[in-house]
Structures are given as structure tokens and as C-alpha cells.
Write a protein that holds these residues in place. Sequence first.
Motif: not given
Lengths: 317, 231
Positions: A70-95
Motif C-alpha cells: 500500500s506504499e510506493v516511494t519515489v526517489q529523486l536524485r539531484p541532477q546538475p542544472g535542475r532545482a530539486i525542490d521544483a522537481d519534487l513539487n512537479r512530481a507530487a502534483e503529477y502523482l
Amino acid sequence: MSSTDFHNQRSVWQSFLNRFSTDSLVAPDPLTDRTLVAVIFILTFIAALTAGLVLFGSAATARWQVLLSSEVTVQLRPQPGRAIDADLNRAAEYLKQVQGVTKVRIYSQDETLRMLEPWLGPASSLGGLSIPRMIAVEINPDAPPDIQAVTQQLAKDIPGTVVDDHRSWTKRLTKLGNTLVVASALGLILVLTATALAIVFATRGAMVGNREIVEVFYFMGADDRYIARVFQRHFFSLGLRGGILGACLALIILGALRFMIAGSDGLKDIFGFGAADPLSSVGVAIIIAIVAVALFVSFLASVVSRFTVHSTLSRLV
Amino acid sequence: MQAQSNRWGGELVRFENVGLRYGAAPETLTDISFSIMPQSFQFLTGASGSGKTTILRLILQSLKPTRGMISIFGQDTAQLDKDGLTALRRRMGIVFQDFRLLDHLTIYENVALPFKIRGRMESSYRAEVIELLKWIGLGDLIDAKPPVLSGGEKQRTSIARALVSQPELLLADEPTGNLDPVLAGRLLRLFVELNRSGTAILIATHDIGLMEQIKGARRLVLQNHHLQVEG
Ligand SMILES: Nc1ncnc2c1ncn2[C@@H]1O[C@H](COP(=O)(O)OP(=O)(O)OP(=O)(O)O)[C@@H](O)[C@H]1O
Ligand SMILES: [Mg+2]
């Protein structure tokens, strides 16, 4: 009370007793009988405990599986040239808008660092080190989302995402659980075989010891069936005695285990019961299983002794 | 089978040229022929070691003859299966020379054993058993167990057990060996009464005094491995 009343009462009482003093036709041999009861007691205890632990174990495994699936984890590795917090929020919105997802939560940088503390040391010492971040996604295990589609979509939109649906863990857990059940069933069969063999020995011994009695029975007009029944009843009653003792001890031990687990949140977590009473769901099944084991052992004793008598009689007399 | 039952003249027991040897020893019994008719009364006598107990064991089917033919209740015992054997034994009563009481059962339970084995309800025979025990002077010992009894008391218990089911044929091996003459006479009268009510009786004994109390009884005399019928 007149003397005939007394006499009648006495004979009613006597025939009542006779119906239950089933072993009265086999000469009691206290030492052998007690030894056999002790052996059956020990074997029943092991068998009942095994049965109880199998049920308890498979219930815990089932709990773990529900929790994991009943649980899934999504992991985000920091990528050069990208803002990780923004990516996290986008992923969360999508999910959040994916069918089957019930809850989405982003672990903040601080939370993540705190979780890693045991391995990496105090968060303050890490400074600006970029670390992978996590999103915990709760899903409906009955109608789960299409994990593969989600994984592909995320990988396309946001580089550096890894989706872990714990499938490899559930698989391993299932395998472990199955192995445990098979091993226990095998152990159970071996214990019951040992019980049967003990009864064979005891029956043979009792028949040799009661050889003269068996002969007298024959002369008084008993047939093989009657003699087999006499021994069968004797060993059923011994088996029942040992079986009840073994079942009682197994119940006591499992009862103690229940209180130990119920009284400790840590143990409850380990067994995956959360706030639930660890034995409320499986408790009844375990009690039934243990009683069934005890009854089966006495049934086994009576059947095995019957067959032993039939196969031994022709050689004895 | 047909020819045999045609020849059967109603004897309970018939021996024809029966021989028996134990192992490799010379024959203990040679060419034994006799029969026992329904409701008859006979003694089997002979010196100690002459083979009285052996003959009773042959009738009871606990020994097989080395040669010759034995028929019991009209059935050739050589062709008997287990169920047939059980049926025959239920029509006989036996008093063993060495009693063979079951030490862990009470006197009452020992005597009631033939009924219990036949699957009868206790209420149907309890009074009968107790009456018989009182009659042979064991009324006070109903709940005692054999190990504490005197030799004579054991003997009487064993006689009671053989009589109680009123068999068609009663075999008694030295039934008065441990009894004083008065009690022996009393038990002999019990045998006579049983005989009057239809039971054929064979008493193995070397007690001449006992035999003389029943004037008309036949005597089967064992001597030198052979058997002679007198009277
Ligand atoms: N099982 C046996 N094996 C070998 N020999 C035996 C066996 N039983 C009896 N005999 C022998 O057979 C002979 C007859 O024995 P049996 O017991 O029939 O005598 P009996 O007439 O009953 O003697 P008694 O009056 O002393 O009781 C004896 O010589 C005895 O030693
Ligand atoms: Mg004898």
C-alpha cells in the motif's frame, strides 16, 4: 434410603463408570503408561506450537505484505542544472492526480537528513551536500495505479526519478513465508510420524505384557476385533491425556507470546500489527488448530494401536 | 462338508484316532477316540502328566492335534476359521488348572467377563453374577482382586466365571484341587445342577473321592498315552 435404593444407585453409578473406565481390560502398567503420556505430551506440544506459529507467522506475513503493497516511494536524485525542490513539487502534483493514489507526501531536506543521520552523522556536518530526496506515495492496494506507466511518465518529465513499489520485497517475503509454511508442515508430519511410531512400540509392548490376558480373552470368546478395541480404547485415553497436556502448554506459551507482543509497541511493529491486537484476528484459528492437533494425536493413537494389534495378534497367540 | 454333517450324531466333541506330540518328544497322546454327548457328565482321569490338561486344550483349540480328527459341535476343527473358532468358544466354559484370573480386575469383573466380551449391558447380568458369587461363598469378596485371595477362593472365582454364561459344554481342570472336601462337594453339586439344566460336563481330576460322589458318571481314563472309556 433403603438398601435396594442404595444398590440400584450403586449399579447405575458402576455402569456409568464402566462406560468411561475404557482401559479397564488392559492391565494398567503405571510406568509404561506414564512414559507414553509424557512422550505424547512432548510431541503434541511441539506439533501444536508449530501449528500455532505457522498461523501466527502467516498472519504477520500477510500484514507486512498489505503494508508494503500500500506504499510506493519515489526517489529523486539531484541532477546538475535542475532545482530539486521544483522537481519534487512537479512530481507530487503529477502523482496526486494519478488514479489509485490516496496520499502524497514529500520528505523535506531536514527530514531526509534526519533519516540518514545514523549513517551519515549529524545533519549540520553535511552542509550543502546534495542528497537524494523522497516522496512517499500511499496507494489503494485493492485498485493500485499502473506503476509502470507512472514510472515512464516521471522519467520522461523529470530526469533522475526512481520508483520503488517494494515489489522485490513483497516477492521475497512471500517466498520466505511459503518456505516457512512448507518447512513447518514437514516438521509437523515428522512429529506426527514419531508419535505414531511411539504408539506402535507401546502397543506391541502392552500386548506382550498382556499376553496372558489376551489369551484368556480368546478363551472367553473374544475375537480379534474385540481385543483390538480394548487396546484401541486404552491408547486413545492415554493419547488424549498426553494430547490435552501438550495442547495446554502450547496455549500457555502462545498466550504469553501474545501478551509480550501486545505489551510492546516495538514488537507490534515488527510483526506488522500496528495498533491491532496481535492475536485477535488469528487467535481463534490458533486455538482451534491446537485443539485439533491434540484431538488428532489421540485419534492417531487409537487408529495406530488398532492396526498394530491386528498385525501383531496372529504372531502373538 | 455334506458327508461329514451326515455322519454327525449330535456329539458335542468327537476325537478320532487323535495323536499329539509336543515338539520332538514321543507322543503324549496316541490314538485317542471318544465323544461327549449333549447334557452328559464325565470325568477325565489319569496320573499326573498323563495328558488331561492336554486333552482339554485340544478341545479348546489352544493346541492342534499332530494327527487324527477332532470335531467340536459337529464342526471339523481342521477347517475352522477365526470367526468359527470364536463362535465355538462362546458355547464352552473353561476352568483352568491355574485359574487364569485377571489380577487387575475385581472378582465381580472377572466373573462378569464372559458377558462383557459378548457385549451385554451390565444391567442385564449384574444381579445374576452377584447371586452366583454369593452362592459359592464369595459374596464378601465381590470388590476384592485375585492377588489377595486364597487358593480356594481363586478356584471358586474361576469356576464361577466358567459357569456364569451357562455354556453348552463345561471343561474343568482339577476344579476342586484347592478345596476342602465340604466345599468340593458343594461345588460338585453346582456342576450337577448345571448339568441338569442342560450343560455337558467334563471334569479332569485325579481325586477318586470326588469321582465316587457321582455314581453313574462316565470315566475317561488316560494311561500309557491311551484313553479308555469306563461306564
Ligand atoms: N507345552 C508343553 N511342551 C512340552 N511338553 C508339555 C507341554 N505341556 C505339557 N507337556 C507334557 O505333556 C505331558 C502331559 O501334560 P498335561 O499337562 O496334559 O498332564 P496332566 O494330566 O494335566 O497332569 P496334571 O494332573 O499334573 O495336571 C506331560 O509330560 C508334560 O510334561
Ligand atoms: Mg493338568
